[in-house]
Every structure is written in structure tokens, then in C-alpha cells.
Design a protein around this motif. Structure first.
Motif, mmCIF file in Angstrom:
data_model
loop_
_atom_site.group_PDB
_atom_site.id
_atom_site.type_symbol
_atom_site.label_atom_id
_atom_site.label_comp_id
_atom_site.label_asym_id
_atom_site.label_seq_id
_atom_site.Cartn_x
_atom_site.Cartn_y
_atom_site.Cartn_z
ATOM 1 N N GLN A 56 0.841 -1.220 0.000
ATOM 2 C CA GLN A 56 0.000 0.000 0.000
ATOM 3 C C GLN A 56 0.870 1.262 0.000
ATOM 4 O O GLN A 56 0.439 2.332 -0.433
ATOM 5 N N GLY A 57 2.113 1.142 0.430
ATOM 6 C CA GLY A 57 3.030 2.283 0.452
ATOM 7 C C GLY A 57 3.296 2.858 -0.932
ATOM 8 O O GLY A 57 3.684 4.030 -1.069
ATOM 9 N N LEU A 58 3.054 2.060 -1.978
ATOM 10 C CA LEU A 58 3.327 2.537 -3.343
ATOM 11 C C LEU A 58 2.420 3.698 -3.737
ATOM 12 O O LEU A 58 2.715 4.417 -4.689
ATOM 13 N N ALA A 59 1.355 3.898 -2.979
ATOM 14 C CA ALA A 59 0.382 4.924 -3.345
ATOM 15 C C ALA A 59 0.793 6.334 -2.936
ATOM 16 O O ALA A 59 0.091 7.287 -3.244
ATOM 17 N N SER A 60 1.928 6.470 -2.220
ATOM 18 C CA SER A 60 2.311 7.839 -1.862
ATOM 19 C C SER A 60 3.795 8.109 -2.131
ATOM 20 O O SER A 60 4.626 7.188 -2.141
ATOM 21 N N TYR A 61 4.098 9.400 -2.313
ATOM 22 C CA TYR A 61 5.497 9.826 -2.469
ATOM 23 C C TYR A 61 6.203 9.745 -1.119
ATOM 24 O O TYR A 61 5.676 10.225 -0.112
ATOM 25 N N PRO A 62 7.399 9.174 -1.102
ATOM 26 C CA PRO A 62 8.140 9.138 0.165
ATOM 27 C C PRO A 62 8.898 10.443 0.420
ATOM 28 O O PRO A 62 9.242 11.153 -0.532
ATOM 29 N N ALA A 63 9.164 10.739 1.692
ATOM 30 C CA ALA A 63 10.023 11.883 2.020
ATOM 31 C C ALA A 63 11.485 11.445 1.900
ATOM 32 O O ALA A 63 11.825 10.308 2.237
ATOM 33 N N THR A 64 12.345 12.345 1.429
ATOM 34 C CA THR A 64 13.769 12.008 1.260
ATOM 35 C C THR A 64 14.412 11.651 2.602
ATOM 36 O O THR A 64 15.312 10.815 2.664
#
Ligand SMILES: Cc1ncc(COP(=O)(O)O)c(C=O)c1O
Length: 402
Positions: A56-64
Motif C-alpha cells: 500500500q506504500g506505493l500509493a504515496s510519495y516518500p520523504a527524502t
């Protein structure tokens, strides 16, 4: 085009392929490769599970900067492994494997407008250091390893005027290809030189969890803490799950050290766009929080090295390294009184016995009138114990025939 690209040297494997292009390996024998340093032990099931559980993590942009839980896992692991205290908010950052970060740090640190901008590399060395330095607009100075002192880099050979223009120093401990671990006395000397000349130390520690002595390898942050430098000034350490947890394809590691370096490094990385995939972040938390699989992995290497090293030592100048998964074998005296060339040795071994090894001279540059990799070969004991033993027996037969 960026003119600095033309300064890059071909990668050792590219040179090896070109050198071997006309060699026909003995077709009667199954090919065995000891040339590439890629982990081959199985990825632990719980890491694969953590990946599939977190899609499910693929649905958001990660923070650097990574999730707070990930940063906390880095800090906790550093505490358990080295007994050091780091602030997860300001002294750690996730990276997509140590390779990209070792490259990116030079782009962050080097000021090419200062006269004679220099980056210092051990020799032999991991070629990314050199490419990173050249693309950052610096010149590279090489510090030869000394076989008489457990392959320690000969820091004393570096002239003062070179230290004075050095902006970044790469250290690799445990070393690739030598397997040598740098002792506290050498860290002390490098920290004093860094204080005097103001250069940053980038410490590549990606082999730290595969070791053969009772004591785990000393880490740079541990050395700094022991020497009263708990702010880690001008020091940044690089580590990775690739070898520790057998996930080279996951591209996961972290850096830790001086908050005054981590801050501009985060800025650089934000523009570069090297945030860690959120799924990989979750699997990395699971991996850093578990040591049982690391002990198991280390035991596999220990058993393999214990069986293969004494066999090879019958014919080659080779000993158990401190750490890492390479043997750095001396082939220079295997043919009676005649000196043996590492490239010719490797080519003969491939042609007659279908075993690929990496000639040491391809891993080093000529410096101070010599190539410190010449006369050596690097053997990556990454395959199964049976395959490594089969390779060792072929090396015995080949070397005895010379
Ligand atoms: C000395 C050294 N540093 C860094 C790396 C990069 O590893 P990774 O990017 O998988 O962490 C390697 C890989 O082989 C290596 O040998």
C-alpha cells in the motif's frame, strides 16, 4: 555533454570482458564465477514478507529524509552494534544502497572552485569513489595499501601539500578487496589530519557484518566516540543491507554522522530525487531490527572461508581476512622463480578450468610507481560452499601446473 564524463575510467568488469573476449573457457567444465562481489545467499523470508505486506506504500510519495520509524531503526541498530548514540532527527538518512550515497556525498562536499580540489582514495579501491570525485570536478590522489601491515593504507606516504588540498577522504573498512579492518590508532591519525586540514571523511562500512575474528569490526562512529568526538565532526559513515541481509536488489542502506554534513546532504538528495521507496522502508525497518538472520549469514561465510582458505593457501599467498567476502590472494610467486602476472594468471584459469576471478591490477591505479593490485587476484566467495570448494580444487590443479 559534461566534459567530466570523459575522465571516467572503464569499470573493472568492462576491462575484464574486453581482456577476455578471445578466451574460450574450457567447455568440459561448468563455469564458476568468483569475480563479481554480489551476495548470493538467500534473502530471508521475513524481509520478502515485509515487502509484500506493505505494498500500500506505493500509493504515496516518500520523504527524502525517510519515515521517523526508519530513522529510529537506524539509530537503534547503531546503538546495539557499536554502542554509539546518534540523534535520529539530525544524524541519519536513508539511502538507496551505499553506492549511490558514496557517489552523492562527493557532489555535496567538493568545492571544485578551490585550487587543487582533491579527493583521497585507498588503492586498491571501489571504483565509485574515483568516479564520484572526477564528476565532482576534483582530482584523485591514491593511497597504496601495504601488504606488510595487513593491507593498511600507507597514510604516512601522503605529502602535506596533498593533505592541505584534500576536501574528501574515502575510507573502506572492512576493505574491498583486502578485507582489512582499520584499527583505532589509524582512525585517531585520520581524525587529527581532518581537524588540521578540514577534510570530510566518508567511511564505507558495507561489509561490517561479515567477519571472521571474535571481535566485530570497529566502526568509524564507534572510533570517534571512543576518541571523545561524539559530534562525529566531519565524519559520515555508509552502511547497507545488501551484504548484511542478502538484499542487493532492494537498494537499501543508510548514512550516519555529523549533523552539519547530513543537513546539506539531505538538501542535495532532495533535488537529486533519491528518496527510499516506502515499501522498501518498511522491509528495511524489519531487517535492521533483526540480528538472527545476520548471525546465520555470517556463519555461512565463516564455514565457507574456513574450508576454502586453507586449500588455496597450499598454492597461493592467501590468509583469512579480518572481514568481507573476498580473498585477496597473491599469485605473484606461483610459477617457480618467475613472477606471475595477475591478468595472465586469471586468463589461464578461465581458459583451462572455467573459473573467473578478478585480476587485482584492475582494482587499483598506478601510484608511487606501482600498481598495488598487481600480482594479486580477488576471489569473491559468494556462491555455495560446494561451488567454492570445486573452484578451489580447480585453482589448485591450475596453479600446480604452472
Ligand atoms: C566497497 C563497497 N562499497 C559499496 C558497495 C555498494 O553496495 P550497495 O550499494 O549494495 O550498498 C559495494 C558493492 O559491491 C562495495 O564493494
Amino acid at each position: 555533454m559534461n566534459p567530466l564524463l570523459s575522465k571516467l575510467h572503464p569499470y573493472p568488469f568492462e576491462r575484464l570482458r574486453a581482456l577476455n573476449k578471445d578466451i574460450v573457457p574450457n567447455p568440459a567444465l561448468k563455469p564458476i564465477s568468483l569475480s563479481i562481489g554480489e551476495p548470493k545467499h538467500a534473502t530471508p523470508a521475513f524481509i520478502k514478507q515485509a515487502l509484500s505486506d506493505n505494498l500500500q506504500g506505493l500509493a504515496s510519495y516518500p520523504a527524502t529524509a525517510g519515515e521517523p520509524a526508519l530513522r529510529a531503526a537506524f539509530a537503534a541498530w547503531l546503538g546495539r552494534r557499536y554502542g554509539v548514540r546518534v540523534d535520529p532527527a539530525t544524524q541519519v538518512l536513508p539511502v538507496a544502497g551505499s553506492r549511490e550515497a558514496l557517489f552523492a556525498i562527493a557532489q555535496t562536499v567538493v568545492d571544485p572552485t578551490r585550487p587543487g580540489a582533491t579527493v583521497l582514495c585507498p588503492n586498491p579501491f571501489y571504483q565509485i569513489y574515483e568516479g564520484a570525485a572526477l564528476l565532482a570536478g576534483a582530482q584523485v590522489a591514491y593511497v597504496n595499501s601495504d601488504p606488510a601491515r595487513n593491507f593498511a593504507a600507507d597514510w604516512a606516504s601522503v605529502p602535506d601539500e596533498v593533505w592541505a588540498r584534500t576536501q574528501l577522504l574515502y575510507v573502506c573498512s572492512p576493505g574491498n578487496p583486502t578485507g582489512a579492518v582499520m584499527p583505532l590508532a589509524e582512525w585517531k591519525m585520520l581524525f587529527e589530519l581532518s581537524d588540521r586540514h578540514g577534510f570530510v571523511i566518508a567511511s564505507d562500512e558495507c561489509y561490517s557484518e561479515i567477519y571472521f575474528r571474535d571481535e566485530p569490526p570497529l566502526g568509524s562512529l564507534e572510533a570517534a566516540t571512543a576518541l571523545g568526538r561524539s559530534d562525529f565532526r566531519r565524519l559520515i559513515a555508509f552502511t547497507s543491507l545488501s551484504k548484511r541481509s542478502n538484499v542487493p536488489g532492494m537498494r537499501s542502506g543508510f548514512v550516519a554522522g555529523d549533523a552539519a554534513l547530513i543537513k546539506p546532504f539531505l538538501l542535495y538528495r532532495t533535488y537529486h530525487g533519491s528518496a527510499m521507496n516506502p515499501v522498501v522502508q518498511q522491509a528495511s525497518i524489519a531487517a535492521w531490527n533483526d540480528e538472527a538472520h545476520v548471525v546465520e549469514n555470517r556463519n555461512l561465510y565463516r564455514s565457507k572461508f574456513a574450508q576454502v582458505t586453507p586449500l588455496l593457501a597450499e598454492v597461493l599467498g592467501v590468509a583469512l581476512p579480518d572481514a568481507g567476502f573476498y580473498l585477496w590472494a597473491d599469485v605473484s610467486r606461483v610459477a617457480g622463480d618467475q613472477r606471475t602476472d595477475d591478468i595472465a594468471y586469471a586468463q589461464g584459469l578461465l581458459a583451462q578450468y572455467n573459473v573467473a576471478v578478478l585480476p587485482g591490477s584492475l582494482l587499483a591505479r598506478e601510484s608511487d610507481g606501482k600498481n598495488p593490485g598487481a600480482g594479486r587476484i580477488r576471489l569473491a566467495l559468494v556462491a555455495s560452499v560446494d561451488e567454492c570448494l570445486e573452484a578451489a580444487h580447480r585453482i589448485l590443479s591450475y596453479t600446480r601446473s604452472l
